[in-house]
Scaffold this active site. Structure first.
Site, PDB file in Angstrom:
ATOM      1  N   PHE A 128      21.103   9.997  27.220  1.00  0.00           N
ATOM      2  CA  PHE A 128      22.000  11.056  27.590  1.00  0.00           C
ATOM      3  C   PHE A 128      21.109  12.376  27.885  1.00  0.00           C
ATOM      4  O   PHE A 128      20.473  12.803  26.343  1.00  0.00           O
ATOM      5  CB  PHE A 128      23.494  11.613  26.968  1.00  0.00           C
ATOM      6  CG  PHE A 128      23.710  13.054  27.616  1.00  0.00           C
ATOM      7  CD1 PHE A 128      23.864  12.788  29.662  1.00  0.00           C
ATOM      8  CD2 PHE A 128      23.553  13.955  27.016  1.00  0.00           C
ATOM      9  CE1 PHE A 128      25.027  14.259  30.056  1.00  0.00           C
ATOM     10  CE2 PHE A 128      25.110  15.272  27.457  1.00  0.00           C
ATOM     11  CZ  PHE A 128      24.721  15.151  29.177  1.00  0.00           C
ATOM     12  N   ASP A 213      14.591  13.233  22.175  1.00  0.00           N
ATOM     13  CA  ASP A 213      15.072  14.124  22.435  1.00  0.00           C
ATOM     14  C   ASP A 213      15.896  14.416  21.078  1.00  0.00           C
ATOM     15  O   ASP A 213      17.158  13.691  20.995  1.00  0.00           O
ATOM     16  CB  ASP A 213      16.185  13.777  23.756  1.00  0.00           C
ATOM     17  CG  ASP A 213      17.565  14.351  23.973  1.00  0.00           C
ATOM     18  OD1 ASP A 213      17.383  15.212  23.300  1.00  0.00           O
ATOM     19  OD2 ASP A 213      18.145  14.502  25.144  1.00  0.00           O
ATOM     20  N   LYS A 242      21.907  22.593  20.674  1.00  0.00           N
ATOM     21  CA  LYS A 242      22.974  21.841  19.786  1.00  0.00           C
ATOM     22  C   LYS A 242      22.895  22.655  17.947  1.00  0.00           C
ATOM     23  O   LYS A 242      23.761  23.609  18.133  1.00  0.00           O
ATOM     24  CB  LYS A 242      23.565  20.801  20.005  1.00  0.00           C
ATOM     25  CG  LYS A 242      23.805  19.882  20.734  1.00  0.00           C
ATOM     26  CD  LYS A 242      24.371  19.008  20.818  1.00  0.00           C
ATOM     27  CE  LYS A 242      25.520  18.617  22.352  1.00  0.00           C
ATOM     28  NZ  LYS A 242      24.701  17.335  22.844  1.00  0.00           N
TER      29      LYS A 242
HETATM   30  C1  LIG Z   1      23.656  17.514  24.488  1.00  0.00           C
HETATM   31  C2  LIG Z   1      22.632  16.991  24.646  1.00  0.00           C
HETATM   32  C3  LIG Z   1      22.117  17.183  25.993  1.00  0.00           C
HETATM   33  C4  LIG Z   1      22.317  18.667  26.764  1.00  0.00           C
HETATM   34  O1  LIG Z   1      22.481  19.636  26.077  1.00  0.00           O
HETATM   35  P1  LIG Z   1      23.075  20.824  26.627  1.00  0.00           P
HETATM   36  O2  LIG Z   1      22.534  22.198  25.863  1.00  0.00           O
HETATM   37  O3  LIG Z   1      24.558  20.492  27.486  1.00  0.00           O
HETATM   38  O4  LIG Z   1      22.372  21.180  28.377  1.00  0.00           O
HETATM   39  C5  LIG Z   1      21.008  17.082  25.888  1.00  0.00           C
HETATM   40  N1  LIG Z   1      20.244  15.281  25.229  1.00  0.00           N
HETATM   41  C6  LIG Z   1      20.959  15.443  23.823  1.00  0.00           C
HETATM   42  C7  LIG Z   1      20.847  13.807  23.382  1.00  0.00           C
HETATM   43  C8  LIG Z   1      22.401  16.045  24.137  1.00  0.00           C
HETATM   44  O5  LIG Z   1      23.260  15.658  22.725  1.00  0.00           O
END
Ligand SMILES: *Cc1c(COP(=O)(O)O)cnc(C)c1O
Length: 395
Positions: A128, A213, A242
């Site tokens: 994701f 990521d 986050k």
């Molecule tokens: C939450 C998340 C995202 C997206 O972050 P947003 O602030 O909601 O755009 C991307 N990559 C990972 C691994 C995530 O946990």
């Protein structure tokens, strides 16, 4: 109709205030926040150092735009890059935006180095990366793409933990390999250590960049400042958000000097990114993360919670299949016909908030400041939740 666009299936509880690891609802119920606002509220709610940093900044200056020098931003970038592999940072406001910046930087790096044909990225199934068009294209989750037209071009997806598949997907147009060290939304699915290390070696072998990521895994979540430290490798580019500022919206793209040098004035930007409010809170969050012993405590408490979850698995094998994750990023794999949603609902009835993930996993992402008493509360609530599910026999 509801004046809020219905993009979320919301639980009908609202909160009035937060205190450390706890949230207090508008009807006076107290919950242990085992989801931490989805890995965001790392320092707990209303942390006095964060409140002080934000209110002090709020009284002086909120926003000036990136047309001017922002000393809080320079200071934060210097401190953050000193604490990790990176030499330079770009600031934005969210995870998806950080991933967009990371993808753009990988492409630009090759373009300024005479290989503009290298614009594609190899990505991993179950990932994701956010909800923008490019990040949806990167993760290629059919549920997230449905109805939004053809997925953005430039991404070749392969199953994780399969090096042959990865190598076969890299071609003359490949700019980067993109991976989460431990897939969060996908269901707390770890990369095998050897495979993770091989991502680095493979990127080097083919002359492509490794983009991590660490939006969910970063900022102490796994017991190291960044999860890649466990594997003893470093990326070329990393996306963060986050937990970076404990709940104040903020994102960052971090890169090595060689890669960051591809960006020049006018190539990328953000109106709000790195504004004084966000940077004040990010600096205060980093102060706490870098305190002596803070990350060791996360590792210790994470192991304690993990052990307790394993014991729970042994008590309720018909409900919980296994435990996975690291530090305070943990997942219970729920055994069908039970669902992660059922277990999460029961946990909430016993005063614990959790969050679901893929593969029927119930995630625990509590504030990093929890200690033994909170671990006991989490385990007792989950025990009651499992007992309730078991006695009801409902799925
Ligand atoms: C939450 C998340 C995202 C997206 O972050 P947003 O602030 O909601 O755009 C991307 N990559 C990972 C691994 C995530 O946990």
């Amino acid at each position: 109709m509801n004046a809020v666009m219905q993009t979320y299936g919301r639980i009908p509880i609202a909160f009035e205030r937060g205190e450390g690891a706890y949230l207090i609802s508008t009807d006076g119920e107290r919950y242990l926040d085992g989801a931490g606002g989805i890995a965001v509220v790392s320092m707990g709610h209303s942390h006095p150092q964060l409140v002080a940093a934000l209110t002090e900044q709020a009284q002086r200056l909120w926003h000036v735009s990136n047309l001017y020098e922002i000393p809080e931003q320079s200071r934060y970038a210097e401190r953050l890059t000193a604490a990790c592999f990176a030499d330079a940072a770009f600031f934005c406001n969210s995870g998806a935006e950080a991933m967009e910046g990371a993808i753009k930087l990988a492409r630009k790096y090759h373009a300024v180095n005479g290989a503009g044909e290298r614009y594609r990225a190899v990505t991993l199934e179950g990932s994701f990366h956010g909800r923008t068009l490019a990040t949806l294209g990167a993760a290629q989750n059919p549920k997230h793409l449905d109805g939004f037209g053809p997925p953005a071009d430039g991404f070749d997806i392969v199953p994780p933990n399969n090096l042959n598949a990865l190598r076969a997907a890299i071609g003359p147009q490949t700019a980067a390999i993109i991976a989460e060290p431990l897939q969060g939304e996908g269901g707390i699915r770890p990369l095998e250590n050897e495979y993770f290390q091989a991502l680095r070696a493979t990127a080097d072998e083919f002359g492509v960049l490794l983009v991590l990521d660490e939006i969910q895994t970063g900022f102490g979540r796994t017991g190291k400042l960044f999860a890649h430290e466990w594997a003893g490798i470093t990326p070329d580019i990393m996306a963060c958000a986050k937990g970076i500022a404990g709940g104040f919206p903020c994102g960052a793209v971090l890169a090595t000097e060689r890669v960051a040098a591809a960006m020049s004035p006018g190539t990328h930007g953000s109106t709000f990114g790195g504004n004084p409010l966000a940077m004040a809170v990010a600096n205060a969050t980093l102060d706490i993360l870098l305190e002596d012993g803070f990350l060791a405590d996360v590792e210790r408490i994470g192991a304690l919670l993990g052990d307790g979850l394993v014991a729970l698995t042994e008590r309720y094998p018909e409900i919980i299949e296994s435990v996975r994750g690291s530090g305070l990023m943990l997942g219970l794999v729920v055994r069908a016909p039970h669902t992660n949603g059922d277990l999460g609902n029961r946990a909430r009835e016993h005063g614990l908030l959790t969050v679901v993930a893929g593969e029927n996993v119930l995630r625990l992402l509590p504030p990093l400041i929890i200690r033994e008493p909170e671990v006991e509360v989490v385990l007792a609530a989950l025990d009651s939740a499992c007992a309730a599910l078991k006695s009801n026999g409902d799925g």
